[in-house]
Motif scaffolding. Structure first.
Motif, mmCIF file in Angstrom:
data_model
loop_
_atom_site.group_PDB
_atom_site.id
_atom_site.type_symbol
_atom_site.label_atom_id
_atom_site.label_comp_id
_atom_site.label_asym_id
_atom_site.label_seq_id
_atom_site.Cartn_x
_atom_site.Cartn_y
_atom_site.Cartn_z
ATOM 1 N N LYS A 252 3.503 4.396 0.513
ATOM 2 C CA LYS A 252 4.884 4.548 0.069
ATOM 3 C C LYS A 252 5.827 4.591 1.268
ATOM 4 O O LYS A 252 5.629 5.373 2.185
ATOM 5 C CB LYS A 252 4.978 5.857 -0.703
ATOM 6 C CG LYS A 252 6.270 6.068 -1.443
ATOM 7 C CD LYS A 252 6.154 7.343 -2.283
ATOM 8 C CE LYS A 252 7.447 7.659 -3.000
ATOM 9 N NZ LYS A 252 7.865 6.553 -3.862
ATOM 10 N N VAL A 253 6.842 3.788 1.250
ATOM 11 C CA VAL A 253 7.795 3.749 2.352
ATOM 12 C C VAL A 253 8.731 4.941 2.309
ATOM 13 O O VAL A 253 9.244 5.308 1.258
ATOM 14 C CB VAL A 253 8.621 2.450 2.315
ATOM 15 C CG1 VAL A 253 9.783 2.529 3.286
ATOM 16 C CG2 VAL A 253 7.730 1.262 2.647
ATOM 17 N N ILE A 254 8.937 5.546 3.459
ATOM 18 C CA ILE A 254 9.763 6.741 3.575
ATOM 19 C C ILE A 254 11.004 6.437 4.405
ATOM 20 O O ILE A 254 10.913 6.078 5.576
ATOM 21 C CB ILE A 254 8.979 7.869 4.276
ATOM 22 C CG1 ILE A 254 7.663 8.136 3.559
ATOM 23 C CG2 ILE A 254 9.824 9.125 4.364
ATOM 24 C CD1 ILE A 254 7.818 8.635 2.156
ATOM 25 N N ARG A 255 12.160 6.583 3.785
ATOM 26 C CA ARG A 255 13.386 6.339 4.538
ATOM 27 C C ARG A 255 14.336 7.515 4.512
ATOM 28 O O ARG A 255 15.450 7.447 5.042
ATOM 29 C CB ARG A 255 14.098 5.096 3.997
ATOM 30 C CG ARG A 255 13.414 3.822 4.439
ATOM 31 C CD ARG A 255 14.223 2.598 4.087
ATOM 32 N NE ARG A 255 13.478 1.383 4.409
ATOM 33 C CZ ARG A 255 13.819 0.171 4.012
ATOM 34 N NH1 ARG A 255 14.913 0.012 3.280
ATOM 35 N NH2 ARG A 255 13.111 -0.875 4.344
ATOM 36 N N MET B 218 0.829 -1.192 0.000
ATOM 37 C CA MET B 218 0.000 0.000 0.000
ATOM 38 C C MET B 218 0.862 1.240 0.000
ATOM 39 O O MET B 218 1.563 1.510 -0.937
ATOM 40 C CB MET B 218 -0.920 -0.007 1.226
ATOM 41 C CG MET B 218 -2.377 0.061 0.843
ATOM 42 S SD MET B 218 -3.163 1.629 0.974
ATOM 43 C CE MET B 218 -4.665 1.288 1.824
ATOM 44 N N VAL C 21 3.419 3.440 10.677
ATOM 45 C CA VAL C 21 4.608 2.651 11.017
ATOM 46 C C VAL C 21 4.366 1.217 10.592
ATOM 47 O O VAL C 21 3.402 0.594 11.023
ATOM 48 C CB VAL C 21 4.881 2.702 12.529
ATOM 49 C CG1 VAL C 21 5.960 1.703 12.902
ATOM 50 C CG2 VAL C 21 5.310 4.096 12.933
ATOM 51 N N VAL C 22 5.230 0.728 9.753
ATOM 52 C CA VAL C 22 5.065 -0.634 9.250
ATOM 53 C C VAL C 22 6.340 -1.433 9.454
ATOM 54 O O VAL C 22 7.434 -0.872 9.489
ATOM 55 C CB VAL C 22 4.726 -0.622 7.747
ATOM 56 C CG1 VAL C 22 3.423 0.110 7.498
ATOM 57 C CG2 VAL C 22 5.851 0.008 6.958
ATOM 58 N N PRO C 23 6.211 -2.747 9.612
ATOM 59 C CA PRO C 23 7.398 -3.588 9.759
ATOM 60 C C PRO C 23 8.233 -3.525 8.498
ATOM 61 O O PRO C 23 7.703 -3.497 7.391
ATOM 62 C CB PRO C 23 6.818 -4.982 9.979
ATOM 63 C CG PRO C 23 5.417 -4.915 9.465
ATOM 64 C CD PRO C 23 4.969 -3.520 9.685
ATOM 65 N N ARG C 24 9.514 -3.469 8.678
ATOM 66 C CA ARG C 24 10.405 -3.391 7.537
ATOM 67 C C ARG C 24 10.398 -4.740 6.834
ATOM 68 O O ARG C 24 10.611 -5.771 7.461
ATOM 69 C CB ARG C 24 11.809 -3.050 8.032
ATOM 70 C CG ARG C 24 12.733 -2.543 6.978
ATOM 71 C CD ARG C 24 14.001 -2.003 7.611
ATOM 72 N NE ARG C 24 13.908 -0.572 7.841
ATOM 73 C CZ ARG C 24 14.920 0.258 7.582
ATOM 74 N NH1 ARG C 24 16.054 -0.204 7.119
ATOM 75 N NH2 ARG C 24 14.781 1.537 7.809
ATOM 76 N N ARG C 25 10.140 -4.727 5.575
ATOM 77 C CA ARG C 25 10.023 -5.997 4.876
ATOM 78 C C ARG C 25 11.383 -6.521 4.417
ATOM 79 O O ARG C 25 12.129 -5.854 3.717
ATOM 80 C CB ARG C 25 9.087 -5.872 3.690
ATOM 81 C CG ARG C 25 9.638 -5.066 2.555
ATOM 82 C CD ARG C 25 8.746 -5.226 1.340
ATOM 83 N NE ARG C 25 7.440 -4.615 1.579
ATOM 84 C CZ ARG C 25 6.348 -5.036 0.983
ATOM 85 N NH1 ARG C 25 6.393 -6.070 0.173
ATOM 86 N NH2 ARG C 25 5.216 -4.413 1.213
#
Lengths: 81, 81
Positions: free
Chosen positions: B3-6, B1, B68-72
DNA sequence: GCTGTATATACGCTTAGGCGGATAATGTCA
DNA sequence: TGACATTATCCGCCTAAGCGTATATACAGC
């Protein structure tokens, strides 16, 4: 999936939960994130609205990612649970 | 889903994209978020590592949420695309 | 080209994040 | 209860986020 964050309180709770689940101490997370234990404490308690930069480092230390998701206005969707 | 932000660059890109999709100007977003247009510009260009607080306000102005989502670490999953 | 609109930069200022370092509370367990 | 481990607070300090305001580019459309 992930936990939605809308305040520093939310963030703190999410971080503390993840840390507990991994049986880590604030010191451990602090070291991994290159910050002080005191700061981890502050963040977990929602006592400071940290910099995005810092937040991401702490989350990374917990193997978590920050994500931008559309704000859901839709009704409860049981298929997602 | 979502967008991951790093990095602040990732954040800026996500914000700019969402803003364009909604046909909004930086000024509009700025007003909704109670910040200056200049700051929106800075954030979109990843020129500043803003405060979490500020980021959330801007995202809210675009009907976005931070999550906050678990890092895949899992392998590529074609069913998600 | 010219004109208006949108985005990017600049300057001085105030506020607050984060630091080092230390200490005070709080928890935990034998 | 005493000893140890973990977490919460406090000090002074430095840096940078964000402000107000203004201006300088960039980007249209006519």
């Amino acid at each position: 999936m992930g936990k939605v964050i809308r305040s520093n309180k939310d963030l703190g709770a999410a971080i503390r939960l993840a840390r507990k689940q991994q049986n880590l101490r604030q010191v451990d997370v602090a070291q991994k994130a290159s910050v002080r234990q005191a700061l981890v404490s502050d963040i977990e308690n929602g006592a400071t609205t940290a910099k995005l930069d810092t937040v991401m480092r702490v989350l990374a230390a917990l193997d978590l990612d920050l994500s931008v998701v559309p704000r859901r206005t839709t009704a409860f969707d049981p298929t997602e649970y």
